[in-house]
Each structure stands twice: as structure tokens, then as C-alpha cells.
Design a protein around this motif. Structure first.
Motif, short mmCIF file in Angstrom:
data_model
loop_
_atom_site.label_atom_id
_atom_site.label_comp_id
_atom_site.label_asym_id
_atom_site.label_seq_id
_atom_site.Cartn_x
_atom_site.Cartn_y
_atom_site.Cartn_z
N ASP A 164 0.83 -1.19 0.00
CA ASP A 164 0.00 0.00 0.00
C ASP A 164 0.87 1.25 0.00
O ASP A 164 2.08 1.16 -0.15
N TYR A 165 0.28 2.41 0.25
CA TYR A 165 1.06 3.65 0.21
C TYR A 165 1.83 3.84 1.52
O TYR A 165 1.46 3.32 2.57
N TRP A 166 2.91 4.59 1.45
CA TRP A 166 3.67 4.99 2.64
C TRP A 166 4.45 6.25 2.31
O TRP A 166 5.08 6.34 1.26
N GLU A 167 4.42 7.22 3.19
CA GLU A 167 5.21 8.44 3.02
C GLU A 167 5.66 8.92 4.39
O GLU A 167 5.01 8.65 5.40
N GLN A 168 6.75 9.67 4.40
CA GLN A 168 7.20 10.31 5.63
C GLN A 168 6.75 11.76 5.60
O GLN A 168 6.93 12.43 4.58
N ILE A 169 6.19 12.25 6.70
CA ILE A 169 5.63 13.61 6.70
C ILE A 169 6.62 14.57 7.35
O ILE A 169 6.50 14.89 8.53
N LYS A 170 7.63 14.98 6.59
CA LYS A 170 8.66 15.84 7.16
C LYS A 170 8.39 17.31 6.85
O LYS A 170 8.83 18.19 7.58
N THR A 171 7.72 17.58 5.76
CA THR A 171 7.54 18.97 5.31
C THR A 171 6.06 19.27 5.10
O THR A 171 5.25 18.36 4.92
N PRO A 172 5.70 20.55 5.08
CA PRO A 172 4.31 20.91 4.78
C PRO A 172 3.84 20.36 3.42
O PRO A 172 2.70 19.92 3.29
N ALA A 173 4.74 20.36 2.43
CA ALA A 173 4.36 19.83 1.11
C ALA A 173 3.95 18.37 1.21
O ALA A 173 2.95 17.93 0.63
N MET A 174 4.72 17.58 2.00
CA MET A 174 4.36 16.18 2.17
C MET A 174 3.06 16.03 2.94
O MET A 174 2.31 15.09 2.72
N SER A 175 2.77 16.96 3.84
CA SER A 175 1.51 16.85 4.58
C SER A 175 0.32 17.04 3.64
O SER A 175 -0.71 16.39 3.80
#
Length: 416
Positions: free
Chosen positions: A257-268
């Protein structure tokens, strides 16, 4: 003991105010874990995933924020989910494993058979039940959620090698200089209580090493890096995962499935979209709908807080989340954005690839926009709290700090 009585607990690491500087200006007035993604605080997504595990006894949040910053949210979410959720404040850094060990008595008070450990700043579908089933079949001390990424991106994470047949963790390298593997650590784990003995072992070893005053030069070199660490500072990756790899103790569960790290506002903003898409499956009642008659035209996945007022001639989506008491004017167009509490967007304004901070206002015929490259430093436009964009002003690929008024158009700027 039957499987019905087996209890599990979950620990969610929420970090603290010293970190999260990359999340400014949004983290200036709210702890990053409470920043809304898809209309729910960031930490809400792992919490609700934990709630789906049967026999969940408790959820603990561990971090450095002041307790009062979470008090309101935790009391409401505990009531809503009917599960005790407690915030445990670390007084000093103990490392990712040391923090767990520090609170071991509380974590173990329900005598759980398994402990879930999740990082708050990852975005995932959190397949916890599947992980638990896999973990039980492996019979090890711990199971790590992993995912395949491109070889170019892998070095930003913990890379690992797993046995393709047994899924045993064979080798672990934290952010290696040279390519090791395209399998990376997702920051979601399940452990048996044996993990506490393992962490204790690391501390004990360190104490013993410190007591050996005469070291060979090779050992001295090796321990130089670890010698400066306090005895009770234990990192999960370097101190537990690496040494226990290849010892039939740790295993991997790969998510497709999907996975991302939320380090920056853009990633949020990107992750908000991923969670909205997941709502289609898990909680479609949270998604707005409308065809432009009584309600605004809704395209794709959109969350609108019940208290927000949206004009029926507005056109909204995909990937839009609108928070409490926002006011969205006639003829306005919103695409891929997060609109925070008490924002006013006036008639015919356009917002694309942007986060609009609390109490901000966007004037008539104005545009707040960006090119939407979520991996770039300035792939989105961010307005901090109480920013006023006047009528007919265009703000492109910019970051505007709180309490500013913009009466001229800006592009590729940081407005301090």
C-alpha cells in the motif's frame, strides 16, 4: 491462556518541539502531531488504525511536548474511540528504544502479549492486523513494516535486507552512504515484551564497556561513537535492529500500500490526499458530495468540516480539506489544498497546491497557487496564521509568515 484474553497495547512516538523545524511556519502555533491531514490531526490516523486491532487495551503517546498541548484532543478522542489514550512526557531524550524502555512499567501494566510501536510522522494505511498475524507466524521478537522504494530514494531511510523466503531481517543500515537495498523501514513495528530485555542488554553492555578502561585501539575506535551516548540512550535502528539482524529475532512485513514520511508541509498536503482516498474505503461518511445545486460542486475526495460554510457556486476538489468555521465564497475554485480553521476565501478566488493558515483571508479574484512538486522545497504555497491576501493579488510558490498583509503579487518568495 486463550487468544481471547491476549491483550495488545500501542505506543505512538510523537517527537517534540525541538524537531519539526522543517514544518514551520505551520508548527509555530500547533504541535506537528495535531496538524490536520484530511481534516483529522496527524496522530489521529495511527490512533484509529490501532483502534481496529482486537483486544487493544491502551494507547500511549510518547514525546517531549507539554501534556497540556494534547490534553483536549486526547480526552475527546478517548471518549470517541472508547479506548484509554495517555500522553507520557519524556523529560530528556532516551532515543527511540530508550523512550520505550523508560516507560516499560506503564506499557506493561496490562500484561500485553504484543506491543505496537508507531511513528506519528508517517502516512500509511497501517496494516496492523496483517502485521500481527505475520508476526505470530514468524515467532520472533519483532516485526518491522517495510516497503520497496526507488533505489534513488532509499538512502534517505533505513535500508534493510530480508530473506525472500522467511522474511527474516538479515541486515540493517540506517541511511547508508552506498546503496544496500530498495527495502526500507516504515517506522511501524510490533514487538513481544522481550524487546525490553534487548534494550536493557544494550545499556548493560555500554556500562561494562565504560568500565573497561584499557581498550585495544580497534575497540577504542569502535566505541568512540557510542561512548559519548548516555547509558540509557538507546536507538532502535542502530542499537537494536542492526545487532539483532540475522539472529532469527526480527522479521519484516512488506506493505504493498502507500507509505510516506511527513517531514515537510508539502508532504503533509500529499498525505492529506492519501488519507482522503483511504476514507473512500474506511469512512466514506467523512467525504463531502455535491453537484452545485444545494451544495458546492465536489470533484474527487474532499473533506469539509460541518461548521464550514461553502457557497453552492464554489467548485472544490480533488484533494481538499476544509477545517472548522472556514468560509468559502461564491465562484471560488479549490484544488489540492488544506484550508485551516477560520479562513475566509472571498468570491472567485482560486487556491491550488497550498496550505492556508488559521484566520487567513484571501481576497476576491486572488490566486494562491504553486506548481505542486511535493518533493521540492517550495512545491506548495504556505500562508501562516492570519495572513491577509488582498483582492486581485497572485501568490505563487511562496511561503508567507504569520500576520502579513499582501497587496502586491509575489512569486518564489519567502515573506518574513
Amino acid at each position: 491462556m486463550g487468544s481471547t484474553e491476549e491483550k495488545v497495547v500501542a505506543v505512538i512516538m510523537v517527537g517534540g518541539p525541538t524537531k519539526g523545524t522543517r514544518f514551520r511556519p505551520l508548527s509555530l502555533n500547533i504541535p506537528k502531531p495535531l496538524f490536520p491531514l484530511a481534516g483529522q490531526p496527524m496522530v489521529h490516523h495511527p490512533i484509529s488504525a490501532c483502534k481496529r486491532i482486537p483486544n487493544l487495551a491502551q494507547i500511549f503517546l510518547v514525546g517531549f511536548y507539554e501534556e497540556r498541548e494534547f490534553a483536549l484532543y486526547l480526552s475527546s478522542i478517548s471518549n470517541e474511540l472508547k479506548v484509554p489514550i495517555r500522553y507520557l512526557k519524556e523529560q530528556k531524550p532516551h532515543g527511540s528504544a530508550g523512550g520505550l524502555f523508560h516507560f516499560r512499567d506503564l506499557i506493561m501494566e496490562d500484561s500485553p502479549s504484543h506491543i505496537f510501536l508507531l511513528n506519528c510522522d508517517v502516512c500509511s494505511s497501517f496494516p496492523l492486523q496483517q502485521m500481527l498475524d505475520a508476526h505470530k507466524s514468524y515467532g520472533g521478537m519483532g516485526t518491522i513494516l517495510v516497503i520497496r522504494v526507488s533505489a534513488e530514494a532509499a538512502h534517505q531511510f533505513g535500508e534493510l535486507v530480508a530473506d525472500p523466503t522467511t522474511n527474516e531481517l538479515l541486515h540493517y543500515a540506517e541511511k547508508p552512504e552506498t546503496f544496500v537495498s530498495d527495502l526500507i523501514n516504515c517506522g511501524v513495528y510490533i514487538f513481544t515484551p522481550e524487546i525490553f530485555s534487548a534494550i536493557q542488554g544494550v545499556s548493560t553492555q555500554r556500562k561494562e564497556r565504560a568500565n573497561l578502561s584499557r581498550l585495544s585501539s580497534f575497540e577504542a575506535l569502535q566505541s568512540a561513537t557510542t561512548r559519548s551516548l548516555p547509558k540509557d540512550y538507546v536507538r532502535l535502528d542502530q542499537d537494536i535492529l542492526s545487532p539483532f539482524a540475522g539472529k532469527k529475532q526480527l522479521y519484516t512485513y512488506e506493505t504493498m500500500d502507500y507509505w510516506e514520511q511527513i517531514k515537510t508541509p508539502a508532504m503533509s498536503l500529499k498525505c492529506s490526499g492519501l488519507y482522503l482516498a483511504q476514507f473512500r474505503v474506511t469512512s466514506s461518511n467523512l467525504l463531502a458530495s455535491g453537484d452545485g445545486t444545494k451544495n458546492a460542486i465536489i470533484i474527487g475526495d474532499v473533506y469539509i468540516h460541518p461548521s464550514a460554510k461553502v457557497h453552492p457556486t464554489a467548485k472544490i476538489g480533488p484533494n481538499v480539506s476544509i477545517s472548522a468555521n472556514a468560509r468559502i465564497g461564491a465562484g471560488s475554485r479549490l484544488i489540492s489544498c488544506i484550508i485551516l480553521d477560520d479562513v475566509e476565501i472571498k468570491d472567485n478566488a482560486v487556491v491550488i497546491h497550498a496550505i492556508v493558515g488559521w484566520k487567513s483571508s484571501i481576497g476576491r479574484w486572488s490566486r494562491v497557487q504553486a506548481d505542486g512538486d511535493y518533493n521540492a522545497k517550495r512545491g506548495i504555497t504556505i500562508l501562516g496564521e492570519a495572513v491577509a491576501v488582498e483582492d486581485e493579488v497572485v501568490v505563487t510558490n511562496s511561503i508567507v509568515l504569520p500576520n502579513k498583509t499582501l497587496n502586491v503579487s509575489v512569486q518564489e518568495e519567502i515573506i518574513l
